[in-house]
Design an enzyme around this catalytic site. Structure first.
Site, short mmCIF file in Angstrom:
data_model
loop_
_atom_site.label_atom_id
_atom_site.label_comp_id
_atom_site.label_asym_id
_atom_site.label_seq_id
_atom_site.Cartn_x
_atom_site.Cartn_y
_atom_site.Cartn_z
N ASP A 145 0.86 -1.17 0.00
CA ASP A 145 0.00 0.00 0.00
C ASP A 145 0.91 1.24 0.00
O ASP A 145 2.13 1.13 0.10
CB ASP A 145 -0.96 -0.01 1.20
CG ASP A 145 -2.18 0.88 0.95
OD1 ASP A 145 -2.14 1.72 0.03
OD2 ASP A 145 -3.19 0.74 1.68
C1 BGC Z 1 -5.04 3.24 0.31
C2 BGC Z 1 -5.23 2.22 -0.79
C3 BGC Z 1 -5.17 2.91 -2.13
C4 BGC Z 1 -3.84 3.62 -2.25
C5 BGC Z 1 -3.63 4.31 -3.59
C6 BGC Z 1 -3.82 4.09 0.09
O1 BGC Z 1 -3.74 5.14 1.00
O2 BGC Z 1 -4.98 2.59 1.55
O3 BGC Z 1 -6.44 1.54 -0.64
O4 BGC Z 1 -5.36 1.99 -3.17
O5 BGC Z 1 -3.77 4.61 -1.22
O6 BGC Z 1 -4.41 5.42 -3.73
#
Ligand code: BGC
Length: 732
Positions: A262
């Site tokens: 993530d």
């Molecule tokens: C979130 C993810 C997301 C990623 C990209 C993160 O902060 O937890 O679910 O896909 O950002 O935007």
């Protein structure tokens, strides 16, 4: 060296790999935030040098093609970039938030919506989305419950599968298909006190039997990628969780796709305190087999050194790069690296809004309808008053995670009623409260005054999009501001008051029920919120949504979910006492020594699976047609459902099971199957379910999956309180 395109076999990919330097390989493992666009010279330079494999957050197809051209023509290996974006519940056209999609209990619609979203995103150059989120979510304080399919493992599994099938299509390499990503592996939905990013302490059995189940289904559905969670699971941050990522996901389940971290979660291993610095963080993440590091630069700065020092084998790096190249091959990127200029959406312009309309209509849950005030007969009223801070908010009705959503496409409730009723009925509008968080003031007075002059009042309230979603958690989940007081004043006019709640999460709404003749609850239903409400209010459609969560009476009841364990002292109506009945100076007594709260009892406000209709359904003739589970065959069940109302309507027929005795304690009920069917007024339908042994299998005390023979209970009905019952046995 520029590598030729059209790499279509695994052998081709190995040929590419053999020609890559270690630096080129590490470049493929890096995803960079491209939101700085053309002006970001460091991004352009990094692509040119082959130090980027994937870009997140560029959605201009012209820029996508420009960056792609640099990668293909100027970078050392000429490997195309994969452009990624969070396409969560629509791209330009916005469908209900995932929790609202789950409330439809209609997986076909979720698949159709994901397909249409993929098509719109593809036109912008996007080939990889970070959805579906299949974290089982049992805490409405958690802002990301909006993005989940609710509290139940089966609902998360089947809706996750539907979205994956929609995004990826029958052919992932086809125009209009994009790679899906099951997230967040794993346990992220169980964060302590519903605060995003806080720890999750999930027992091994809960992890296996609840939280991992939807991911297992996603892998079986062929999901192209999986994202690790930002949280720690029982003390080990998911991004460094070798046992879960390598062990369970890859080795046990055979997942051959790509795992992405993530946002910054590799670097954050050090913030968690499991690694001392970025170098160690890169080591642990790579060893866990996180293939791509999203946005941070621990891989970029340290993998080369870790390989030179012999701490990470080249074979590990090669396996990671092969995951990336395979994803690129599978999505057809070597054949079609550029976004075709003439790529039409491949669907009619109205297809997305039409699907958004149908899905929004099916997502509303009717919680209360005293004296059948709904539906309203248009001919019987001359004026209708729309009030409330959510009645005309094109952006707020879309909900969270709508970076690219076009609020210009939104049809608000006010607009829909004005368009529908312009000739025969006056539509009066007064906002009443500036926002959902405002106090009653002059605006409210004007609204109440206007409401008192109309035949019917629709109060459209709830919470704005920004109050849910990532990092937007609430400790108190009441309707914010003075909304309850506002509705109380509306009701005091003596008019019929219909309350429509548009929210990003379950809310504690017990205090508004006495002031409403009818209540429709919806989870930010998207672009077509207005037309959906209009259809439901006038009865063109009967509400068919059912709660994908248990609606609590108070925050103190959380976590509250239907598939709880029985415990040794389960509460019953006879065993509980109320705080109000306890006299002053009362001594300790053994009365009421069961599992309940003195002030809120043991029951929720509304149970999981609940939702009223304009029709009435009668369940009968629950029969086990055949039971061949012992022989490895099927359990076939039939039930008769009659529509004894006056309107044709959809009903969600739900089947629950209890395994009476297990080697670990088993839930009091588990949803095992459901079917949404249209039953014309006055008619009956026989619904059949077929369950296999796998449906009764669970992770047992011996740490293996399997069915434990013995007695089972089975119920079928219209909610998790279904009371039509049969028992059956599975023999050894
Ligand atoms: C979130 C993810 C997301 C990623 C990209 C993160 O902060 O937890 O679910 O896909 O950002 O935007």
């Amino acid at each position: 060296m520029s590598l030729a395109l059209a790499k279509n076999t695994e052998e081709d990919l190995w040929t590419i790999l053999e020609q890559m330097s270690l630096r080129d390989k590490i470049g493929q493992l890096r995803q960079v935030d491209g939101s700085g666009g053309r002006a970001d010279q460091s991004l352009l330079g990094a692509i040119r040098e082959g130090r980027v494999g994937s870009v997140i957050n560029v959605v201009d197809p012209v820029l996508v093609n420009e960056l792609q051209q640099i990668a293909l023509e100027e970078s050392p290996c000429g490997i195309p970039l994969v452009f990624a974006r969070d396409v969560i519940h629509g791209f330009k056209t916005i469908f209900p938030i995932p929790l609202g999609q789950a409330a439809t209990w209609n997986t076909d619609l979720a698949k159709e919506a994901a397909r249409l979203a993929a098509s719109e995103a593809y036109a912008a150059g996007i080939r990889w989305t970070f959805a579906p989120m299949i974290d089982v979510s049992r805490d409405p304080r958690w802002g990301r419950i909006a993005e989940s399919f609710g509290e139940d493992p089966l609902l998360n599994a089947v809706f996750g599968r539907a979205m994956i099938e929609g995004f990826q299509g029958e052919d992932l390499a086809a125009l209009g298909s994009i790679a899906a990503c099951a997230k967040h592996f794993v346990g992220y939905g169980d964060s302590e006190s519903g605060i995003d990013y806080s720890s999750t302490n999930v027992s091994e059995f809960e992890l296996r039997n609840v939280h991992l189940e939807p991911f297992r289904e996603a892998v079986a559905a062929g999901v192209a990628s999986v994202m690790s969670s930002l949280s720690d699971v029982d003390g080990i941050p998911a991004t460094a969780h070798r046992e879960l990522i390598r062990g369970v996901l890859r080795d046990e389940w055979g997942f051959a796709g790509l795992v992405v971290s993530d946002w910054d979660s590799v670097k954050q291993l050090t913030v968690h305190g499991i690694t001392a610095d970025d170098r160690e963080a890169a080591y642990q993440a790579a060893e866990a087999r996180i293939d791509i590091e999203m946005t941070s630069d621990a891989y970029e700065n340290h993998l080369e050194d870790l390989v030179s020092a012999g701490e990470i084998g080249v074979d590990t790096i090669d396996a990671m790069v092969m995951s990336v190249l395979t994803l690129k091959k599978n999505i057809g990127l070597f054949d079609v690296p550029y976004t075709p200029k003439d790529y039409k959406l491949g669907v009619s312009e109205s297809a997305a809004t039409d699907c958004a309309h149908r899905q929004a209509s099916e997502s509303f849950v009717l919680l209360k309808n005293d004296n059948a005030v709904l539906p309203i007969d248009r001919k019987e009223i001359d004026s209708i008053c729309l009030v409330g801070p959510m009645a005309d908010q094109p952006q707020e009705q879309l909900g969270t995670w709508v970076f690219d959503g076009d609020s210009g496409l939104s049809v608000t409730p006010l607009k829909a009623f004005q368009d529908t009723l312009h000739k025969d009925c006056e539509v009066v509008f007064e906002r009443g409260l500036e926002t959902t968080r405002s106090s009653c003031g002059e605006l409210a007075e004007v609204a109440v005054e206007k409401a008192s002059c109309c035949d019917v009042v629709l109060a459209i309230i709830g919470e704005e999009a920004i109050l849910s979603g990532e990092a937007h958690c609430r400790a108190n989940i009441n309707l914010p501001g003075d909304q309850v007081e506002f509705v109380r004043r509306l009701k005091a006019t003596g008019k019929t008051v219909i309350v429509i709640i548009l929210s990003g999460r379950p809310l504690t709404i017990g205090n508004i029920l006495p002031h409403a003749d009818a209540v429709l609850f919806a989870l930010h239903p998207g672009t077509m919120t207005g037309p959906a409400i209009c259809d439901l209010i006038f009865g063109h459609t009967s509400p068919s949504g059912k709660l994908p969560f248990t609606l609590p009476k108070s925050v103190g009841q959380i976590p509250i979910y239907y598939s709880k364990k029985n415990g040794g002292r389960p509460a019953t109506h006879d065993s509980i006492m109320s705080i109000d009945d306890i006299p002053a100076g009362a001594e300790q007594t053994s009365f009421g020594m069961t599992a309940f709260h003195l002030d809120d009892g043991f029951e929720p406000l509304f149970p999981f699976g609940f939702g009223l209709s304009y029709a009435n359904f009668e369940y009968s003739d629950l029969t086990i047609l055949s039971n061949e589970l012992t022989q490895g065959g099927k359990l076939k069940v039939s039930v008769r459902v009659g529509n004894i109302g006056l309107k044709d309507a959809y009903e969600v027929v739900q089947l629950y099971v209890r395994d009476r005795v297990g080697s670990i304690t088993r839930p009091v009920r588990e949803l095992k199957a459901f079917e949404k069917i249209l039953i014309p007024a006055g008619q009956v339908r026989d619904v059949r379910f077929s369950l296999s042994r796998a449906d009764f299998s669970f992770y047992r005390r011996c740490r293996e999956y399997g069915v434990e023979p013995g007695a089972f209970d089975l119920w079928v009905g219209g909610s998790s309180l279904a009371d039509l019952h049969v028992a059956f046995e599975i023999d050894a």
